[in-house]
Design a protein around this motif. Structure first.
Motif, PDB file in Angstrom:
ATOM      1  N   GLU A 155       0.805  -1.217   0.000  1.00 55.28           N
ATOM      2  CA  GLU A 155       0.000   0.000   0.000  1.00 55.28           C
ATOM      3  C   GLU A 155       0.843   1.274   0.000  1.00 55.28           C
ATOM      4  OE1 GLU A 155      -2.710  -0.150   3.239  1.00 55.28           O
ATOM      5  OE2 GLU A 155      -3.929  -1.768   2.371  1.00 55.28           O
ATOM      6  N   ASP A 156       2.140   1.118   0.166  1.00 53.89           N
ATOM      7  CA  ASP A 156       3.003   2.302   0.098  1.00 53.89           C
ATOM      8  C   ASP A 156       3.172   2.800  -1.335  1.00 53.89           C
ATOM      9  OD1 ASP A 156       3.305   2.348   2.787  1.00 53.89           O
ATOM     10  OD2 ASP A 156       5.333   1.505   2.832  1.00 53.89           O
ATOM     11  N   VAL A 157       2.710   2.026  -2.320  1.00 57.21           N
ATOM     12  CA  VAL A 157       2.659   2.542  -3.693  1.00 57.21           C
ATOM     13  C   VAL A 157       1.393   3.388  -3.790  1.00 57.21           C
ATOM     14  CG1 VAL A 157       2.701   1.987  -6.137  1.00 57.21           C
ATOM     15  CG2 VAL A 157       3.714   0.403  -4.502  1.00 57.21           C
ATOM     16  N   ILE A 158       1.541   4.686  -3.688  1.00 52.04           N
ATOM     17  CA  ILE A 158       0.351   5.554  -3.674  1.00 52.04           C
ATOM     18  C   ILE A 158      -0.015   6.037  -5.071  1.00 52.04           C
ATOM     19  CG2 ILE A 158       0.745   6.284  -1.291  1.00 52.04           C
ATOM     20  CD1 ILE A 158       1.973   8.863  -2.384  1.00 52.04           C
ATOM     21  N   HIS A 159       0.866   5.793  -6.037  1.00 46.98           N
ATOM     22  CA  HIS A 159       0.571   6.231  -7.407  1.00 46.98           C
ATOM     23  C   HIS A 159       1.447   5.461  -8.384  1.00 46.98           C
ATOM     24  CE1 HIS A 159       0.083   8.722 -10.983  1.00 46.98           C
ATOM     25  NE2 HIS A 159       1.387   8.848 -11.031  1.00 46.98           N
ATOM     26  N   ALA A 160       0.867   5.097  -9.532  1.00 50.24           N
ATOM     27  CA  ALA A 160       1.628   4.526 -10.645  1.00 50.24           C
ATOM     28  C   ALA A 160       0.881   4.832 -11.934  1.00 50.24           C
ATOM     29  CB  ALA A 160       1.817   3.014 -10.482  1.00 50.24           C
ATOM     30  N   ARG A 161       1.634   5.103 -12.967  1.00 49.97           N
ATOM     31  CA  ARG A 161       1.004   5.395 -14.261  1.00 49.97           C
ATOM     32  C   ARG A 161       1.913   4.925 -15.376  1.00 49.97           C
ATOM     33  NH1 ARG A 161       3.661  10.367 -13.338  1.00 49.97           N
ATOM     34  NH2 ARG A 161       4.723  11.189 -15.201  1.00 49.97           N
ATOM     35  N   ALA A 162       1.313   4.685 -16.551  1.00 49.96           N
ATOM     36  CA  ALA A 162       2.063   4.306 -17.751  1.00 49.96           C
ATOM     37  C   ALA A 162       2.003   5.467 -18.731  1.00 49.96           C
ATOM     38  CB  ALA A 162       1.452   3.055 -18.381  1.00 49.96           C
ATOM     39  N   ASP A 163       3.174   5.943 -19.174  1.00 54.71           N
ATOM     40  CA  ASP A 163       3.257   7.055 -20.131  1.00 54.71           C
ATOM     41  C   ASP A 163       3.568   6.523 -21.519  1.00 54.71           C
ATOM     42  OD1 ASP A 163       2.706   8.892 -18.213  1.00 54.71           O
ATOM     43  OD2 ASP A 163       4.745   9.669 -18.015  1.00 54.71           O
ATOM     44  N   ARG A 164       2.760   6.938 -22.476  1.00 52.33           N
ATOM     45  CA  ARG A 164       2.957   6.541 -23.867  1.00 52.33           C
ATOM     46  C   ARG A 164       3.233   7.734 -24.781  1.00 52.33           C
ATOM     47  NH1 ARG A 164      -1.022   2.818 -22.065  1.00 52.33           N
ATOM     48  NH2 ARG A 164      -0.526   0.634 -22.618  1.00 52.33           N
ATOM     49  N   ASP A 165       3.376   8.921 -24.202  1.00 54.62           N
ATOM     50  CA  ASP A 165       3.540  10.112 -25.037  1.00 54.62           C
ATOM     51  C   ASP A 165       4.975  10.636 -25.049  1.00 54.62           C
ATOM     52  OD1 ASP A 165       3.622  10.977 -22.440  1.00 54.62           O
ATOM     53  OD2 ASP A 165       2.189  12.614 -22.680  1.00 54.62           O
ATOM     54  N   GLU A 166       5.927   9.770 -24.678  1.00 54.81           N
ATOM     55  CA  GLU A 166       7.337  10.149 -24.775  1.00 54.81           C
ATOM     56  C   GLU A 166       8.057   9.152 -25.677  1.00 54.81           C
ATOM     57  OE1 GLU A 166       9.175  11.242 -21.055  1.00 54.81           O
ATOM     58  OE2 GLU A 166       7.221  11.673 -20.140  1.00 54.81           O
ATOM     59  N   ALA A 167       9.365   9.264 -25.767  1.00 52.48           N
ATOM     60  CA  ALA A 167      10.109   8.451 -26.740  1.00 52.48           C
ATOM     61  C   ALA A 167       9.884   6.963 -26.537  1.00 52.48           C
ATOM     62  CB  ALA A 167      11.607   8.785 -26.652  1.00 52.48           C
ATOM     63  N   ALA A 168       9.924   6.513 -25.283  1.00 55.19           N
ATOM     64  CA  ALA A 168       9.735   5.091 -24.987  1.00 55.19           C
ATOM     65  C   ALA A 168       8.677   4.924 -23.904  1.00 55.19           C
ATOM     66  CB  ALA A 168      11.055   4.461 -24.530  1.00 55.19           C
TER      67      ALA A 168
END
Length: 443
Positions: A155-168
């Motif tokens: 539960e210490d992971v309070i945020h995660a996201r996947a970015d697809r708008d950069e080079a990789a």
């Protein structure tokens, strides 16, 4: 294409970055593409970014929880001091007020996690070839990353996201390492004096405490996707030190915002240097073109030496042949490149000086030789006139003497106009023979 050159072993990339709570606002602004460095972002793809863990207001919730921890810790500390009857300490702490719920550290009490692979690995996905809309490697990598984060940080992971708008494609996550620690040891006389406080303490997570263990963990976790562990650089450094050899350099992973700022400064410096070099080249080109234009003008007769000037100087020549296109004039060339015009004028001036100087010197030398010979001949002729005058009747001699008296003045004017004193010739105010000669005419 030679298949042996195709890369098959792609290491999974794991990075931890220190993070302070006050940086969450900027972190969120960049996540929402409302602030920060967006020069590397493909805005048309920002809608494809995906939140994997946490609510939309995760940052506000985290900051509120930290404030709550700070107040609760302060209250618990005062209660503990009161039970131990530490009045002076209570007064001191009341003046100091609540403290941040973490120990001082240069990295900060929170961690940002970045997980990714080289762009080529994601681009090799065949989903587009088979008509599938979503890149399957990106999808699977995001799912594996989410599971690894929950498995190791809970539960210490309070945020995660996947970015697809950069080079990789890459996954960002924020770890808020919550810990409960004791703030006062139990007292046999006052058992209730013991108290605890809630803190942010990254070292409670083994993978944050041991970076090599974290690299081992992701290497094993993502092996099913065909990825491998990253280079064992830290182990190689330790081994080299044990063997007494120079260790390989540690890799420096700059924070994203810091790297972007440094990269921007580097690019600005390169652009400035390029602009300066370009300006310098343009100036030199203008100089060269001006020198060539002056030379061409002199060669074609468009520019000639200014005869009325003591120092050699350019002026426009006679009207050009109408059939020949006219080039730029003197004033235009001088405005175009004062330095180039001055260089060309100086070069031609030196040439003219040598040309005119040599011609003048030659003319003067010729004149000196001619005057010297003439003076010698005139002196000889004068002597013969004097001798002949002695044979004339006395009434004719005064006229001859008057004529002879004008000869020295004529010779002096000729001498001053051409040379100082021709070699071998000496002129006097009196004619050869002087008054004696004149007197002899009358004898």
């Amino acid at each position: 294409m030679d298949g042996s050159n195709i890369k098959t072993d792609y290491p999974v990339v794991l990075r931890f970055e220190g993070l302070y709570p006050h940086q969450l606002g900027g972190y969120e602004a960049h996540r929402l593409r409302k602030g920060g460095d967006l020069g590397h972002v493909y805005r048309s793809r920002s809608g494809l970014n995906q939140r994997l863990i946490g609510s939309e207001d995760w940052a506000a919730r985290a900051l509120a929880e930290i404030d709550e921890m700070k107040i609760e810790n302060f209250a618990a500390e005062l209660a503990s001091l009161e039970k131990r009857n530490r009045k002076k300490d209570i007064e001191r702490r009341m003046l100091e007020g609540p403290k941040q719920p973490w120990r001082a550290t240069r990295h900060g009490p929170m961690r940002e996690v970045i997980l990714t692979v080289n762009k080529d690995w994601f681009d090799a996905d065949l989903a587009g070839f088979f008509g599938e809309g979503e890149n399957q490697r990106e999808k699977e990598f995001g799912e594996f990353a989410k599971e690894w984060l929950i498995e190791n940080f809970g539960e210490d992971v309070i945020h995660a996201r996947a970015d697809r708008d950069e080079a990789a494609f890459h996954v960002h996550a924020v770890i808020m390492p919550r810990a409960t620690v004791e703030i006062a040891k139990p007292n046999a006389k006052v058992p209730a004096a013991s108290a605890t406080r809630r803190m942010l303490q990254p070292s409670i997570h083994p993978l944050i405490k041991d970076y090599e263990a974290a690299q081992d963990s992701v290497g094993q976790w993502f092996a099913d996707l065909g990825l491998v562990r990253g280079e064992r650089r830290a182990e190689a450094i330790r081994q080299a030190r044990q063997n007494g050899v120079t260790p390989p350099k540690r890799r420096y992973h700059a924070k994203t915002w810091k790297w972007r700022a440094e990269e921007e400064q580097r690019l600005l410096a390169e652009m400035k240097a390029l602009a300066e070099r370009t300006a310098w080249v343009e100036v030199r080109e203008e100089e060269a073109e001006t020198v060539l234009a002056v030379a061409e003008g002199v060669a074609t007769g468009a520019f000639v030496a200014k005869a009325s000037s003591e120092a050699p100087e350019l002026e426009d020549g006679p009207p050009a042949d109408p059939a020949r296109p006219a080039g730029p004039g003197l004033e235009e060339l001088r405005r175009r490149s004062p330095r180039g015009f001055a260089r060309a004028a100086s070069a031609f001036s030196r040439a003219w000086s040598r040309l005119f100087g040599d011609a003048q010197a030659e003319a003067e030398a010729t004149a000196r030789r001619g005057v010297s010979a003439a003076l010698t001949e005139i002196a000889e002729a004068d002597e013969k006139i004097a001798e002949a005058a002695m044979l004339l009747p006395k009434e004719k001699r005064p006229a001859i003497a008057a004529i002879r008296r004008t000869i020295p003045a004529i010779l002096r004017r000729l001498e001053r106009g051409v040379v100082r004193y021709p070699a071998g010739a000496k002129l006097t105010d009196q004619p050869p023979g002087g008054a004696a000669g004149e007197k002899s005419f009358n004898d």
